[in-house]
Design an enzyme around this catalytic site. Structure first.
Site, PDB file in Angstrom:
ATOM      1  N   GLU A  90     -27.330  11.223  96.388  1.00  0.00           N
ATOM      2  CA  GLU A  90     -28.705  11.450  95.938  1.00  0.00           C
ATOM      3  C   GLU A  90     -28.752  12.187  94.607  1.00  0.00           C
ATOM      4  OE1 GLU A  90     -32.992  12.774  97.811  1.00  0.00           O
ATOM      5  OE2 GLU A  90     -31.170  13.387  98.826  1.00  0.00           O
ATOM      6  N   ASP A  91     -27.803  13.137  94.396  1.00  0.00           N
ATOM      7  CA  ASP A  91     -27.930  14.048  93.249  1.00  0.00           C
ATOM      8  C   ASP A  91     -26.937  13.788  92.120  1.00  0.00           C
ATOM      9  OD1 ASP A  91     -29.911  15.274  94.674  1.00  0.00           O
ATOM     10  OD2 ASP A  91     -28.634  16.866  95.468  1.00  0.00           O
ATOM     11  N   ASP A 153     -25.815  21.950 107.263  1.00  0.00           N
ATOM     12  CA  ASP A 153     -26.490  22.029 105.954  1.00  0.00           C
ATOM     13  C   ASP A 153     -27.713  22.943 106.060  1.00  0.00           C
ATOM     14  OD1 ASP A 153     -27.329  21.213 103.282  1.00  0.00           O
ATOM     15  OD2 ASP A 153     -28.761  19.880 104.267  1.00  0.00           O
ATOM     16  N   ASP A 273     -34.864  46.599 128.830  1.00  0.00           N
ATOM     17  CA  ASP A 273     -34.385  47.352 129.997  1.00  0.00           C
ATOM     18  C   ASP A 273     -33.560  46.448 130.909  1.00  0.00           C
ATOM     19  OD1 ASP A 273     -34.020  49.499 131.642  1.00  0.00           O
ATOM     20  OD2 ASP A 273     -35.865  49.170 132.777  1.00  0.00           O
TER      21      ASP A 273
END
Length: 722
Positions: A90-91, A153, A273
């Site tokens: 994608e990047d 991720d 408690d």
């Protein structure tokens, strides 16, 4: 830029510290596989060169951190490599073909799957983009490793959430709490689930998180000595009995405390408690022996013991749970399990992944996750609507299990509040479709009966029994809802085709022709132009009010040419369409006037809903005739009318004790069922009641009114509206 144009350097001593740390975590993998992981780093580092995170760090540090999280779970090399490269498609300029060529098709498939998930954005579970959520769950069904990478991720993104602006922090935190933490829980990954919940809590409500965290630290400081004494007593007694164990103190998390304070309306002090311990031993038999030892050391609390070893949770979790009365007056919660069960409880489907071969046995969490995902795949195939599919999945994502036994002793796990009908569908769709009653612990009960853990359930079926719409009001499981809706849609389609045929025939008859007189070629051309595949689709569309029968008839006649030269065909008077009441798939009865067999009626074609039947004198119908005359359909009751019909009775009574019971008894004596009753007006002397009842026809309603008037407590009884 291709992966092949960047050969791996032979010297890996110059690797950054975070890659060296990852290599150390991967000691469980063969050297050759570790070398492939290093190669993936080199390809990813070149691809992401120049990119940075919001914090200013090189972008490659994020995928390496994701791979490190998965290495802690002992994932296989393909998953680790895909994690390192999960953002490249994608990047960066790297392509899927290049990935497959360098690292193999399975890695490319995983990266592609995660890339598609990365594009999804959810504002909340309720507002989730249904289609995207469906794609995510189906990606899980194809390969579980896709969602494991996505969870890792998300975990690293949550750990570094501080770099985001406040609005993004809140959105991502809410999404984590409502989408990703529940998926981690459903896959048995309690370690990731717990951290996602706490990080999500901190991101969404930072002040509440800080206050509760500080109070937990203070409480633990005050209790350290008591915790040490209980842990020592448990350990020494178990060692005396020669049971190999390690005893670990358990501390409640901020999110756990906060959610219980809200859901159980308890104070912080009440929740803290409690002393929590985990006893981990070597074998299932040792777990039961350890249980006997701790029960001998401290008194057990009645009805607080649960055996999740014999009956595992839906996500594969196994453990013995018991609550003891401790030496300091506070309860002690103890979980007893084997090392294997402890690993599965922490890691769920990710436990022992690297050692599992294709032919080898999966752990219980993996096996149950696959069963769940397989059922999801079946459900989505039968559920065209994405929103409806997600509605069903949400039920499965947030289970509070009820464990039930079949007559043969098999165990079925269903969500809390599940009914006998849910059980029937869990056994098999055919059993659910033909269910008529249930035998619960040998007692005959109706299908709507809510079940409790430990009950034995037997479903009684009849070949003639079929699902009805009322079932949707009480089933809770996705499988039951999907099966019932699928049957009703099929029934509706059949009813719609039949009714649409009658409506089109009537409209064509008014134009002096019939469906048989339309040439097949002309009909085919009309269907193609209307983007319909078959005649049945056209007929169903007409019955459901999506197309007007008169308009369709005119277009069909026009397509074959008009026999008279005057443009418009000659119209003829037509008979009304007869209804039996059995066409419930396409017929509904207006709540404004409650038409009954015997009334003069008229139909209104409501888009997507079909024909809504009104009484002719209904005021609403007068308005509809003015605004949409083309949607009004001439109908009348058939001689053979079926079923029960809703009617409303307005009854004026003397206001005195027992009057309601007297009137109700009179209605029941007339063989009518009461659906609802309410007081419309009431004072010291008199009251007006509005009964909603079921009757067969006008004659039956008249009999009910006669019986009510004879009670001696009624001053007036009449149908409402008049």
């Amino acid at each position: 830029m291709t992966a092949a144009t960047h050969p791996a350097p032979e010297d890996t001593s110059a690797l950054p510290p975070y890659v060296v740390a990852l290599k150390e975590r991967l000691a469980y993998l063969p050297e050759q596989q570790v070398a492939r992981v290093v190669r993936a780093y080199q390809v990813g580092a070149v691809a992401h060169e120049g990119q940075t995170r919001k914090s200013g760090e090189p972008y490659i540090t994020h995928p390496i951190a994701v791979a490190g999280i998965l290495a802690e779970f002992g994932m296989d090399a393909e998953t680790i490599i895909a994690a390192i490269l999960h953002d490249t498609l994608e990047d960066t300029a790297l392509t899927r073909v290049e990935l497959a060529g360098e690292f193999g098709e399975p890695v490319a498939e995983l990266v592609d799957g995660v890339t598609k998930l990365d594009k999804m954005r959810f504002s909340s579970r309720q507002e989730a983009d249904a289609e995207s959520f469906r794609k995510m769950l189906l990606a899980m069904a194809r390969d579980l490793r896709v969602i494991l990478i996505k969870l890792a991720d998300r975990l690293h993104n949550m750990r570094t959430l501080g770099a985001k602006d406040p609005e993004s922090r809140r959105r991502i935190a809410r999404e984590t709490l409502e989408i990703y933490a529940p998926i981690a829980q459903r896959l048995g990954m309690n370690k990731i689930k717990a951290e996602l919940q706490d990080l999500g809590f901190r991101g969404l409500h930072p002040d509440r998180y800080r206050v509760i965290s500080e109070r937990i630290r203070a409480a633990l400081g005050n209790r350290r000595e008591a915790m040490g004494r209980i842990e020592g007593a448990l350990t020494s007694r178990l060692v005396e009995e020669r049971i190999p164990v390690r005893v670990v103190g358990r501390i409640k998390s901020p999110w756990s405390i906060y959610s219980k304070m809200r859901s159980e309306h308890k104070s912080f002090a009440q929740l803290m408690d409690v002393y929590g311990f985990r006893v981990v031993t070597d074998a299932a038999m040792s777990c039961y022996m350890a249980l006997g030892v701790v029960h001998a050391l401290y008194k057990p609390v009645d009805r607080r013991f649960k055996d999740f070893i014999a009956i595992p949770k839906a996500n594969g979790y196994q453990s013995l749970h018991t609550v003891l009365l401790g030496p300091f007056g506070a309860p002690i919660e103890v979980q007893i399990r084997t090392e294997e069960m402890d690993s599965v409880a922490e890691r769920g489907v990710a436990a022992h992944w690297a050692y599992k071969t294709e032919s080898g046995p999966a752990n219980s969490a993996q096996a149950r996750a696959r069963e769940w995902l397989s059922a999801l795949a079946d459900s989505q195939a039968n559920t065209p609507s994405a929103a409806e599919f997600i509605e069903n999945v949400k039920i499965d994502l947030f289970p509070d299990e009820t464990y039930l036994f079949t007559p043969r002793g098999d165990i079925l796990s269903l969500p809390r509040n599940a009914t006998a009908l849910d059980f029937a569908y869990a056994v098999h769709t055919d059993v659910g479709d033909h269910a008529v009653a249930a035998r619960v612990d040998k007692k005959l009960l109706p299908l709507r009966t809510r079940l409790e853990s430990g009950q034995q359930v037997e479903i009684i079926t009849a070949p003639s029994a079929v699902p009805n719409p009322a079932w949707l009001e009480f089933v809770v499981t996705g499988k039951a809802r999907t099966a019932i809706r699928q049957y009703l849609k099929h029934l509706q389609h059949e009813d719609a085709v039949d009714f649409g045929h009658r409506m089109l025939d009537r409209a064509l008859d008014a134009l002096g022709t019939s469906l048989d007189a339309i040439q097949p070629a002309a009909l085919e051309k009309f269907l193609h132009k209307s983007k319909l595949k078959r005649l049945e689709e056209l007929l169903a569309d007409i019955a459901l009010g999506n197309r007007m029968p008169d308009q369709v008839a005119s277009q069909l006649v026009a397509s074959r040419g008009t026999p008279s030269g005057r443009g418009a065909p000659v119209t003829h008077p037509t008979e009304k369409i007869h209804i039996t009441g059995a066409e419930r798939g396409v017929l509904s009865f207006a709540n404004c006037c409650h038409p009954l067999p015997g009334d003069e009626i008229v139909g209104y074609l409501s888009p997507g809903k079909g024909i809504v039947v009104h009484r002719t004198e209904c005021p609403n119908m007068a308005e509809l005739r003015k605004s949409s005359p083309e949607r009004c359909v001439d109908i009348e009751w058939d001689r053979d009318v079926q079923g029960d019909y809703r009617a409303e009775l307005r009854i004026e009574v003397m206001n005195r004790p027992g009057v309601l019971a007297t009137v109700a008894a009179a209605i029941a004596a007339a063989d009518s069922n009461i659906e609802n009753v309410e007081y419309v007006e009431r004072d010291m002397a008199a009251a007006t009641l509005l009964f909603t009842i079921e009757v067969k026809n006008r004659k039956h309603l008249a009999e009910v009114i006669r019986r009510v008037r004879r009670t001696g407590v009624v001053s007036g009884a009449y149908r409402y509206p008049l």
